[in-house]
Scaffold this motif. Structure first.
Motif, PDB file in Angstrom:
ATOM      1  N   LEU A 168       0.838  -1.194   0.000  1.00  0.00           N
ATOM      2  CA  LEU A 168       0.000   0.000   0.000  1.00  0.00           C
ATOM      3  C   LEU A 168       0.879   1.253   0.000  1.00  0.00           C
ATOM      4  CD1 LEU A 168      -2.713   1.503   0.292  1.00  0.00           C
ATOM      5  CD2 LEU A 168      -2.588   1.068   2.765  1.00  0.00           C
ATOM      6  N   TRP A 169       0.659   2.130  -1.006  1.00  0.00           N
ATOM      7  CA  TRP A 169       1.364   3.407  -1.113  1.00  0.00           C
ATOM      8  C   TRP A 169       0.362   4.541  -0.948  1.00  0.00           C
ATOM      9  CZ3 TRP A 169       6.704   3.566  -2.010  1.00  0.00           C
ATOM     10  CH2 TRP A 169       7.307   2.347  -2.340  1.00  0.00           C
ATOM     11  N   GLU A 170       0.849   5.648  -0.367  1.00  0.00           N
ATOM     12  CA  GLU A 170      -0.036   6.776  -0.048  1.00  0.00           C
ATOM     13  C   GLU A 170       0.639   8.099  -0.415  1.00  0.00           C
ATOM     14  OE1 GLU A 170      -0.817   9.620   3.636  1.00  0.00           O
ATOM     15  OE2 GLU A 170       1.010   8.801   2.738  1.00  0.00           O
ATOM     16  N   GLU A 176       5.964  21.903  -5.882  1.00  0.00           N
ATOM     17  CA  GLU A 176       6.135  20.965  -6.987  1.00  0.00           C
ATOM     18  C   GLU A 176       5.131  19.813  -6.956  1.00  0.00           C
ATOM     19  OE1 GLU A 176      10.157  19.623  -7.192  1.00  0.00           O
ATOM     20  OE2 GLU A 176      10.978  21.645  -7.391  1.00  0.00           O
ATOM     21  N   ALA A 177       4.327  19.758  -5.919  1.00  0.00           N
ATOM     22  CA  ALA A 177       3.427  18.605  -5.815  1.00  0.00           C
ATOM     23  C   ALA A 177       2.057  19.013  -5.279  1.00  0.00           C
ATOM     24  CB  ALA A 177       4.070  17.511  -4.964  1.00  0.00           C
ATOM     25  N   SER A 178       1.833  18.944  -3.959  1.00  0.00           N
ATOM     26  CA  SER A 178       0.490  18.980  -3.374  1.00  0.00           C
ATOM     27  C   SER A 178      -0.325  17.852  -3.981  1.00  0.00           C
ATOM     28  CB  SER A 178      -0.180  20.337  -3.584  1.00  0.00           C
ATOM     29  OG  SER A 178       0.548  21.359  -2.951  1.00  0.00           O
ATOM     30  N   PRO A 179       0.027  16.592  -3.657  1.00  0.00           N
ATOM     31  CA  PRO A 179      -0.539  15.448  -4.362  1.00  0.00           C
ATOM     32  C   PRO A 179      -1.975  15.160  -3.975  1.00  0.00           C
ATOM     33  CG  PRO A 179       0.878  14.708  -2.584  1.00  0.00           C
ATOM     34  CD  PRO A 179       1.016  16.199  -2.639  1.00  0.00           C
ATOM     35  N   SER A 180      -2.716  14.674  -4.955  1.00  0.00           N
ATOM     36  CA  SER A 180      -4.058  14.161  -4.691  1.00  0.00           C
ATOM     37  C   SER A 180      -4.019  12.649  -4.883  1.00  0.00           C
ATOM     38  CB  SER A 180      -5.086  14.835  -5.578  1.00  0.00           C
ATOM     39  OG  SER A 180      -6.390  14.399  -5.223  1.00  0.00           O
ATOM     40  N   ALA A 181      -4.528  12.133  -6.002  1.00  0.00           N
ATOM     41  CA  ALA A 181      -4.591  10.683  -6.180  1.00  0.00           C
ATOM     42  C   ALA A 181      -3.230  10.109  -6.587  1.00  0.00           C
ATOM     43  CB  ALA A 181      -5.628  10.324  -7.228  1.00  0.00           C
ATOM     44  N   VAL A 182      -3.059   8.808  -6.309  1.00  0.00           N
ATOM     45  CA  VAL A 182      -1.926   8.036  -6.809  1.00  0.00           C
ATOM     46  C   VAL A 182      -2.462   6.747  -7.420  1.00  0.00           C
ATOM     47  CG1 VAL A 182      -0.215   8.980  -5.207  1.00  0.00           C
ATOM     48  CG2 VAL A 182      -1.522   6.954  -4.552  1.00  0.00           C
ATOM     49  N   ALA A 183      -1.740   6.232  -8.429  1.00  0.00           N
ATOM     50  CA  ALA A 183      -2.109   4.980  -9.090  1.00  0.00           C
ATOM     51  C   ALA A 183      -0.843   4.223  -9.439  1.00  0.00           C
ATOM     52  CB  ALA A 183      -2.925   5.250 -10.351  1.00  0.00           C
ATOM     53  N   TYR A 184      -0.937   2.896  -9.482  1.00  0.00           N
ATOM     54  CA  TYR A 184       0.202   2.063  -9.850  1.00  0.00           C
ATOM     55  C   TYR A 184       0.000   1.524 -11.262  1.00  0.00           C
ATOM     56  CZ  TYR A 184       3.482  -1.807 -10.040  1.00  0.00           C
ATOM     57  OH  TYR A 184       4.484  -2.666 -10.419  1.00  0.00           O
ATOM     58  N   TYR A 188       7.274  19.962   2.888  1.00  0.00           N
ATOM     59  CA  TYR A 188       7.355  18.762   2.056  1.00  0.00           C
ATOM     60  C   TYR A 188       6.024  18.034   1.936  1.00  0.00           C
ATOM     61  CZ  TYR A 188      12.462  19.054   2.170  1.00  0.00           C
ATOM     62  OH  TYR A 188      13.758  19.467   2.016  1.00  0.00           O
ATOM     63  N   ASP A 189       5.723  17.604   0.711  1.00  0.00           N
ATOM     64  CA  ASP A 189       4.703  16.591   0.454  1.00  0.00           C
ATOM     65  C   ASP A 189       5.383  15.224   0.438  1.00  0.00           C
ATOM     66  OD1 ASP A 189       2.683  18.553   0.050  1.00  0.00           O
ATOM     67  OD2 ASP A 189       3.440  18.863  -1.988  1.00  0.00           O
ATOM     68  N   GLU A 190       4.573  14.151   0.566  1.00  0.00           N
ATOM     69  CA  GLU A 190       5.169  12.842   0.802  1.00  0.00           C
ATOM     70  C   GLU A 190       4.554  11.749  -0.070  1.00  0.00           C
ATOM     71  OE1 GLU A 190       5.814  13.658   5.626  1.00  0.00           O
ATOM     72  OE2 GLU A 190       4.536  12.018   4.943  1.00  0.00           O
ATOM     73  N   LEU A 191       5.390  10.760  -0.398  1.00  0.00           N
ATOM     74  CA  LEU A 191       4.946   9.445  -0.868  1.00  0.00           C
ATOM     75  C   LEU A 191       5.374   8.446   0.196  1.00  0.00           C
ATOM     76  CD1 LEU A 191       3.735   7.592  -3.107  1.00  0.00           C
ATOM     77  CD2 LEU A 191       6.096   7.283  -3.899  1.00  0.00           C
ATOM     78  N   ASN A 192       4.399   7.784   0.815  1.00  0.00           N
ATOM     79  CA  ASN A 192       4.660   6.857   1.910  1.00  0.00           C
ATOM     80  C   ASN A 192       4.317   5.425   1.526  1.00  0.00           C
ATOM     81  OD1 ASN A 192       5.410   8.627   4.254  1.00  0.00           O
ATOM     82  ND2 ASN A 192       3.402   9.525   3.817  1.00  0.00           N
ATOM     83  N   LEU A 193       5.101   4.499   2.036  1.00  0.00           N
ATOM     84  CA  LEU A 193       4.766   3.079   1.986  1.00  0.00           C
ATOM     85  C   LEU A 193       4.091   2.753   3.311  1.00  0.00           C
ATOM     86  CD1 LEU A 193       4.926   0.313   0.603  1.00  0.00           C
ATOM     87  CD2 LEU A 193       7.178   0.008   1.660  1.00  0.00           C
TER      88      LEU A 193
END
Length: 363
Positions: A231-233, A278-286, A241-246
């Motif tokens: 699961l990634w978030e 550079e980000a402010s992320p919303s959705a993520v997909a693999y 900082y914005d983040e990509l987390n496992l």
């Protein structure tokens, strides 16, 4: 890492003639060495699937290959076929706007839809944020029922993404409702990733015998699973900082004590982090060995190759070409993605009806 054909996905983006970003770039402040990752595929030229949308926030696939999409501020739900045919199928009751980030957020089709005809929505109500279940018979929504409530709302930081995981349980992201200490309070549903049964009860194996699966989140709006079921978030940070987390069960992801990587004992660092501009992320997909992350303020699509539990060097595409990118989802049975803009939101960058659903194939 190539994605098995059963999990192959597709990417949606629009406007012919779009150029790629300038090339791979390191992410400032990231302390995780990821090694060398081969780009198995990259986004090709985009095409428009459908126009005339107003803040399309949630997207989930039906078994027939069409999608259900929500409009945040209009509280409406539509079907959209892959050839661009759009049809309104209902309006979700009891939704209110917060004149900010609240309203009708995401939607998730039951993995047993052929048998139960259930779809789930997360939205803002008068009392707070909630998750509700409705029936969809292929023509119209009906039978609204609340399955989870008691999630605080605010003008901002409402989280709002729901998805069924490969384990068959429903996952939900919740924001801190602009009360940061709630993220560290394990008795609160805010600032968390929740995991539940289709009836809204704590899923078996949850670490705290409650709905809470992980905590210490500020405003997560994106979750996805890779080919191995990890699961990634994606999470919106504050000023740094914005983040990509496992995500792992029971882990503390730091907010508000940490934003991005930090040395505080007991906190779990992100796999990647970005300056918020550079980000402010919303959705993520693999898709095909990589995480794709839609950026709002950053107005670009990030591709982050993943190999096991490590994340490689991100690369940006379509920077400042389409405006605010909200939802990205893989297209079942293809190597493509669908991507939505939300320029008609409170950012002032677009008018109602100015948003688009795009498709891009991975080449």
């Amino acid at each position: 890492m190539a994605l098995a054909s059963a999990l192959a996905i597709g990417l949606l983006i629009s406007a012919p003639g779009t150029s790629h970003g300038a090339g791979p770039r390191d992410v400032a402040g990231t302390r995780h060495a990821a090694g060398t990752h081969h780009l198995a595929s990259e986004p090709g030229s985009p095409r428009t699937v459908s126009t005339g949308w107003s803040v399309p926030w949630g997207l989930s696939w039906l078994p027939d290959g069409s999608a259900l999409l929500t409009e945040r501020d209009a509280f409406k739900v539509y079907t959209l076929t892959r050839d661009g045919t759009k049809r309104q199928v209902g309006e979700v009751p009891n939704v209110v706007t917060t004149s900010g980030e609240g309203g009708l957020l995401s939607i998730a089709v039951s993995p047993s839809w052929n048998a139960d005809h259930y779809v789930y929505v997360m939205h803002t109500a008068a009392e707070g944020n909630r998750i509700a279940r409705m029936t969809f018979d292929g023509s119209a929504l009906a039978d609204y029922k609340v399955v989870v409530d008691g999630i605080r709302k605010n003008t901002y930081h409402n989280g709002g993404r729901i998805k069924f995981g490969p384990d068959g349980y429903l996952y939900a992201t919740t924001g801190d409702a602009r009360t940061p200490d709630l993220a560290q309070d394990r008795t609160s549903l805010n600032g968390k990733i929740l995991r539940m049964t289709p009836e809204g009860k704590p899923a078996p194996g949850n670490p705290f015998h409650s709905l809470v699966y992980s905590y210490g989140h500020r405003n997560p709006q994106g979750i996805t699973w890779d080919a191995q079921g990890r699961l990634w978030e994606g999470e919106l940070g504050d000023q740094t900082y914005d983040e990509l987390n496992l995500i792992e069960p029971g882990k503390n992801y730091g907010w508000p004590r940490c934003e991005g990587s930090c040395s505080t004992s007991g906190m779990t660092d992100p796999k990647r982090q970005w300056p918020v501009a550079e980000a402010s992320p919303s959705a993520v997909a693999y898709a095909d060995g990589a995480i794709y992350m839609a950026a709002l303020r950053g107005e670009r699509l990030w591709r982050i190759p993943v190999d096991g539990a490590s994340a490689g060097t991100p690369k940006a595409y379509y920077a400042h070409t389409y405006g605010r990118l909200r939802t990205v989802e893989s297209v079942p049975g293809t190597k493509s993605l669908w991507l939505t803009t939300t320029n008609a939101d409170n950012s002032g960058e677009g008018e109602p009806g100015s948003d688009t659903v795009f498709q891009i194939d991975l080449t």
